[in-house]
Design a protein around this motif. Structure first.
Motif, PDB file in Angstrom:
ATOM      1  N   VAL A 872      -1.138   4.288  -4.848  1.00 27.74           N
ATOM      2  CA  VAL A 872      -2.043   3.831  -3.701  1.00 27.74           C
ATOM      3  C   VAL A 872      -1.741   2.491  -3.355  1.00 27.74           C
ATOM      4  O   VAL A 872      -1.817   1.847  -2.399  1.00 27.74           O
ATOM      5  CB  VAL A 872      -3.471   4.052  -3.846  1.00 27.74           C
ATOM      6  CG1 VAL A 872      -4.400   3.483  -2.986  1.00 27.74           C
ATOM      7  CG2 VAL A 872      -3.770   5.728  -4.045  1.00 27.74           C
ATOM      8  N   HIS A 873      -1.537   1.753  -4.541  1.00 24.91           N
ATOM      9  CA  HIS A 873      -1.502   0.346  -4.574  1.00 24.91           C
ATOM     10  C   HIS A 873       0.066  -0.029  -4.021  1.00 24.91           C
ATOM     11  O   HIS A 873      -0.077  -1.067  -3.049  1.00 24.91           O
ATOM     12  CB  HIS A 873      -1.244  -0.340  -5.934  1.00 24.91           C
ATOM     13  CG  HIS A 873      -1.180  -1.808  -5.961  1.00 24.91           C
ATOM     14  ND1 HIS A 873      -2.088  -2.508  -5.333  1.00 24.91           N
ATOM     15  CD2 HIS A 873      -0.447  -2.630  -6.932  1.00 24.91           C
ATOM     16  CE1 HIS A 873      -1.661  -3.911  -5.719  1.00 24.91           C
ATOM     17  NE2 HIS A 873      -1.071  -3.814  -6.370  1.00 24.91           N
ATOM     18  N   TRP A 874       1.087   0.721  -3.939  1.00 23.85           N
ATOM     19  CA  TRP A 874       2.204   0.514  -3.382  1.00 23.85           C
ATOM     20  C   TRP A 874       2.054   0.891  -1.959  1.00 23.85           C
ATOM     21  O   TRP A 874       2.466  -0.054  -1.042  1.00 23.85           O
ATOM     22  CB  TRP A 874       3.389   1.492  -3.798  1.00 23.85           C
ATOM     23  CG  TRP A 874       4.577   1.443  -3.223  1.00 23.85           C
ATOM     24  CD1 TRP A 874       5.529   0.417  -3.885  1.00 23.85           C
ATOM     25  CD2 TRP A 874       5.085   2.031  -2.308  1.00 23.85           C
ATOM     26  NE1 TRP A 874       6.761   0.620  -3.118  1.00 23.85           N
ATOM     27  CE2 TRP A 874       6.525   1.235  -2.181  1.00 23.85           C
ATOM     28  CE3 TRP A 874       4.818   2.799  -1.398  1.00 23.85           C
ATOM     29  CZ2 TRP A 874       7.380   1.806  -0.938  1.00 23.85           C
ATOM     30  CZ3 TRP A 874       5.500   3.264  -0.204  1.00 23.85           C
ATOM     31  CH2 TRP A 874       6.939   2.943  -0.192  1.00 23.85           C
ATOM     32  N   LEU A 875       1.353   1.807  -1.244  1.00 17.55           N
ATOM     33  CA  LEU A 875       1.166   2.365  -0.028  1.00 17.55           C
ATOM     34  C   LEU A 875       0.385   1.261   0.596  1.00 17.55           C
ATOM     35  O   LEU A 875       0.574   0.752   1.878  1.00 17.55           O
ATOM     36  CB  LEU A 875       0.482   3.621   0.172  1.00 17.55           C
ATOM     37  CG  LEU A 875       1.411   4.833  -0.331  1.00 17.55           C
ATOM     38  CD1 LEU A 875       0.634   6.312  -0.254  1.00 17.55           C
ATOM     39  CD2 LEU A 875       2.539   4.873   0.930  1.00 17.55           C
ATOM     40  N   ARG A 876      -0.621   0.743   0.025  1.00 20.43           N
ATOM     41  CA  ARG A 876      -1.346  -0.374   0.648  1.00 20.43           C
ATOM     42  C   ARG A 876      -1.019  -1.655   0.851  1.00 20.43           C
ATOM     43  O   ARG A 876      -1.130  -2.396   1.683  1.00 20.43           O
ATOM     44  CB  ARG A 876      -3.003  -0.332  -0.084  1.00 20.43           C
ATOM     45  CG  ARG A 876      -3.526   0.720   0.080  1.00 20.43           C
ATOM     46  CD  ARG A 876      -5.044   0.585  -0.654  1.00 20.43           C
ATOM     47  NE  ARG A 876      -5.836   1.651  -0.499  1.00 20.43           N
ATOM     48  CZ  ARG A 876      -7.154   1.724  -0.393  1.00 20.43           C
ATOM     49  NH1 ARG A 876      -7.912   0.675  -0.718  1.00 20.43           N
ATOM     50  NH2 ARG A 876      -7.818   2.807  -0.358  1.00 20.43           N
ATOM     51  N   THR A 877       0.034  -1.919  -0.198  1.00 22.61           N
ATOM     52  CA  THR A 877       0.766  -3.323   0.022  1.00 22.61           C
ATOM     53  C   THR A 877       1.933  -3.096   1.179  1.00 22.61           C
ATOM     54  O   THR A 877       1.884  -4.204   1.709  1.00 22.61           O
ATOM     55  CB  THR A 877       1.453  -3.384  -1.363  1.00 22.61           C
ATOM     56  OG1 THR A 877       0.430  -3.429  -2.547  1.00 22.61           O
ATOM     57  CG2 THR A 877       2.053  -4.956  -1.405  1.00 22.61           C
TER      58      THR A 877
END
Length: 879
Positions: A872-877
């Motif tokens: 999720v952190h990668w997708l949101r970044t």
């Protein structure tokens, strides 16, 4: 050097008397009593608008002011300068021959010098002084920015001369009537009124009242009243200005819908500022030619029912921003008023759509503006009749989507309740003969970043602008700022006729767009510089995040991103990949809802409300722990302000405890005695700083030494929950069923606390990685550690809540749950590198504490939660 305002005021005090003397000397006649032009000694007139207040003889005064008829003059009467007028010294205004008399004009002077008293003075009272007015057949009342004037105007009488009203207009004076005008308004006063209305919200009544006081400060009520004429002529002047500005002085056709309004120069408009589809570069992304719109309602712009609607005259109906009235009424009559209850949270715009007020014709207005630059869209503002209904906003949005969009195939719409509104929008359009959207137009719904946090959690990833390709850095809330200046004139427009109100609102919105246009170049340049800097920073951060992850995993995440963006229009739930996909452990609120639902299906009322009562008790315990922490942190010598704040919180807490104790009789039975076994609550404190531990200990000792501190300490009171009174006592009271309910709620409380600890530890790790370590200067280091300490305090609070929860589960003999929810050790709360960067060197053999891998069943040893966190952190970044 630099001087402050107070420095200048100190200097002023010493110079005040000199300025006062000079001001008084201006009231006296000059020592050189001669005309400033011809030198004649028979000087009796002074002009107060000419520079320096020069003195004139009567002849020179008339000659000098033949093209300055609105100057104010006064006459020396032997004692003081008495106000008079240029007309009283026989000055006349000639029209049609460059200021010279018309050759065929007859020498007729049929006027007299009289006053205009509205009441006779009583016996013994002083007479009303002369006012600078002439009232006769040949006098015309002219309203100027300097005041109200009575002028002797001579019209041209040549055979080919224009009518008197047009002669006045050609001289810069707007006639109040057309056949035999006796009143006129200068262009400057009309411009001044419109500008005051735009900038200050000045109503016609207040503006004309100011002019009357400028004319006569002592007797303004005796000045001729042309207030109604000002309102009417102001409407006519607005219409002329709009027609002239938009080029219709050179065309004979009537303006079409929205053609008298300005629009955003930066939003894509094919054929105007953007190429048509066949002329575009094939490599251009689709979002480059997308229209971004924001929708909103304003309930300050109310309107009363008109007194004589059949007599109203429409000058610019539908030509600016407000929609054409008759077509809009036909749409409302045909549309079905289906009340749609919100399936998300209780949004006012959905659930109160039928709110109406009988005395109002319109309860407010709603419409569209461009989401990037905040320009109102022409012909897209509608009136509300019963609140913010979908039929109103449908009409506004359809017209906004049709304004200069020929060649555009994509539109982003931001609306506070788009999760509900957009569901059946196309169905409503297809069913209405008055609604249409451009063929092939793809509509991407969004919700503003402020309002989306009032929705359910799933709405954030589905509708926030952060996750919409091409939306850029917009918040979708800009229309809230556009209503503020419009609300300044809303009170004065409330009682206007319907056409007059529409024209006022249109003119205000047009000026708002104009001010956006003239400032847009600087605004866009600043935004561009910020974007260039932001792109470089975010690209570097995203690349670093991608490099730390496995390449195969990154490819999988990229595919998830592509699929979600492709399917989002057909299925908004496709965007849920941007949120944690694991089934979360049930929270305390979910457990309470389950208990309420279970009891509601049963028979009898004995157990109803018990879950809510226990939940309120658990909340009180959490408030007690928070207050205990704050009391310990104050130290030995708190300030009076700190002690007062603690005292107020203690009072509120005691009130909640009293309410809980009163309700305890209902759920524990009449045999329960509140005075049985009253003890102080035991709390296990977890401290991270030795300094704070010492300070807390001293504070605790100090509080025991001060007898006043032991009188009122509700944070130490043990409330009558089943976990506090014990299973044995619950059995005696016949309320064993409460034990099971509290165990379920305690399980939810533990899940909430662990989830908060996980998120906060991740935040703390990111702070170390991105803020503390890169900090070079002492200031940055101090600020960075301040942020870290703030997060640590919240972590300690949730840790103490978890410890208390676990202790209460022990009292309830929930041994199975205690095997799942282990004891929280101090070493578990460290923000290690394994949290911030699990793929970093040296982390292969590192293990995270037990609660990072705890799932619903509690028997998993995998790192699914952490994997989901990084995904999720990668997708949101990336978004």
């Amino acid at each position: 050097g630099y001087q402050s305002p107070n420095d200048y005021l100190h200097e002023w005090i010493t110079r005040k008397d000199d300025y006062l003397r000079l001001l008084l000397e201006r009231e006296a006649p000059p020592t050189n009593n001669s005309c400033s032009l011809c030198g004649a000694t028979s000087v009796v007139y002074r002009c107060h608008n000419c520079l320096g207040d020069p003195m004139f003889c009567a002849k020179c005064c008339r000659y000098e002011h033949r093209r300055l008829p609105f100057h104010k003059i006064s006459k020396w009467n032997g004692s003081f300068f008495e106000e008079t007028s240029l007309t009283k010294i026989d000055m006349e205004i000639y029209l049609g021959h460059g200021g010279l008399p018309c050759p065929v004009l007859e020498d007729v002077y049929d006027w007299e010098d009289v006053d205009e008293p509205v009441c006779e003075p009583s016996d013994g009272s002083s007479a009303i002084p002369d006012l600078p007015f002439l009232h006769g057949k040949e006098c015309t009342t002219v309203i100027d920015k300097s005041g109200i004037h009575s002028l002797m105007i001579r019209y041209c009488k040549c055979p080919n001369a224009c009518t008197p009203d047009k002669q006045l207009f050609a001289m810069g004076m707007f006639p109040a009537s057309f056949s035999r005008p006796k009143s006129a308004f200068t262009f400057s006063v009309l411009d001044g009124f419109l500008l005051d209305n735009l900038e200050c919200g000045t109503s016609a009544m207040n503006y004309y009242s100011k002019l009357r006081r400028q004319t006569s400060s002592i007797f303004p009520h005796l000045v001729p009243d042309r207030y109604r004429e000002l309102m009417r002529v102001g409407r006519q002047w607005r219409q002329l200005k709009l027609l002239k500005w938009n080029g219709f002085a050179h065309e004979k056709r009537q303006p079409a819908s929205g053609e008298l309004a300005l629009f955003c120069p930066a939003c894509p408009q094919p054929g105007i500022n953007a190429p048509q589809p066949d002329q575009r570069d094939r490599d251009d992304p689709e979002w480059l030619y997308a229209r971004s719109l924001v929708m909103d309602g304003n309930f300050k712009a109310e309107h009363l029912h008109p007194t004589r609607p059949e007599d109203e005259v429409w000058l610019t109906d539908g030509m600016c921003f407000m929609v054409t009235r008759d077509k809009y009424k036909a749409h409302l009559a045909d549309a079905k008023d289906n009340v749609q209850m919100s399936e998300c949270n209780n949004h006012r715009a959905v659930n109160q759509a039928n709110a109406s007020r009988h005395k109002l014709e319109a309860t407010g207005i709603g419409g569209c503006a461009c989401a990037r630059h905040g320009c109102f869209v022409p012909h897209s503002i509608v009136d509300f009749q019963k609140g913010e209904r979908q039929m109103n906003m449908d009409y506004a949005l359809c017209h906004a989507l049709s304004h200069h969009t020929n060649g555009l195939t994509r539109a982003l719409t931001f609306y506070d309740i788009n999760c509900q509104y957009n569901k059946y929008f196309r169905r409503r359009v297809n069913e209405s003969p008055y609604l249409s959207i451009p063929a092939g137009m793809e509509i991407v719904p969004g919700i503003g970043l402020w309002h989306v946090h009032g929705h359910q959690d799933k709405c954030y990833v589905r509708y926030a602008s952060t996750f919409i390709t091409g939306a850029a850095r917009i918040d979708g809330e800009i229309m809230e700022t556009l209503w503020a200046p419009l609300n300044v004139i809303s009170p004065s427009a409330r009682g206007m006729s319907t056409p007059h109100r529409q024209e006022c609102l249109d003119y205000q919105m047009n000026d708002s767009n104009f001010m956006k246009m003239i400032r847009m170049s600087g605004f866009l340049c600043r935004k561009y510089r910020e974007a260039v800097k932001g792109v470089s920073e975010s690209t570097a951060a995203f690349q670093k995040l991608s490099d730390a992850a496995d390449s195969l995993v990154v490819e999988k995440w990229e595919e998830q991103d592509r699929q979600a963006q492709m399917r989002r229009l057909a299925d908004p739930a496709a965007m849920d990949v941007f949120d944690v996909q694991l089934q979360k452990a049930p929270s305390r609120k979910q457990q309470e809802l389950a208990l309420l639902s279970r009891v509601g299906r049963g028979v009898g009322n004995a157990h109803r409300g018990a879950a809510t009562w226990i939940a309120s008790g658990i909340t009180i315990e959490e408030l007690q722990i928070s207050l205990l922490m704050d009391v310990r942190r104050l130290g030995k010598h708190p300030t009076e302000t700190q002690r007062l704040e603690i005292g107020r919180r203690q009072t509120k807490l005691q009130n909640r405890i009293d309410e809980f104790a009163i309700a305890a009789v209902t759920h524990l039975g009449e045999d329960f005695d509140l005075d049985d076994d009253i003890r102080d609550m035991e709390v296990e404190f977890t401290d991270h700083s030795e300094q704070e531990v010492d300070g807390a200990t001293d504070s605790e000792q100090d509080s025991h030494e001060d007898p006043r501190c032991n009188v009122f300490r509700p944070e130490n009171v043990l409330i009558p929950l089943p976990s506090n009174i014990g299973i044995q006592r619950c059995t005696e009271l016949g309320v064993v069923h409460l034990v099971g309910q509290e165990i379920a709620l305690r399980e939810g409380q533990a899940n909430d606390a662990l989830q908060a600890i996980r998120v906060l530890l991740a935040d703390k790790a990111v702070l170390f990685h991105t803020t503390v370590r890169p900090a070079k200067s002492q200031v940055k280091v101090t600020r960075a550690w301040t942020q870290v300490h703030s997060v640590e305090r919240v972590i300690r609070l949730h840790t103490m809540i978890y410890a208390k929860c676990r202790a209460q589960l022990g009292h309830l003999e929930a041994h199975t749950l205690l095997k799942k929810y282990l004891r929280m050790e101090k070493c578990h709360l460290k923000a290690t590198a394994a949290v911030a960067d699990p793929n970093a060197r040296g982390q292969r053999n590192s293990t995270l504490p037990w609660f990072w891998s705890l799932d619903v069943q509690g028997d998993s040893v995998s790192n699914d939660w952490m994997n989901e966190f990084y995904r999720v952190h990668w997708l949101r970044t990336k978004a």
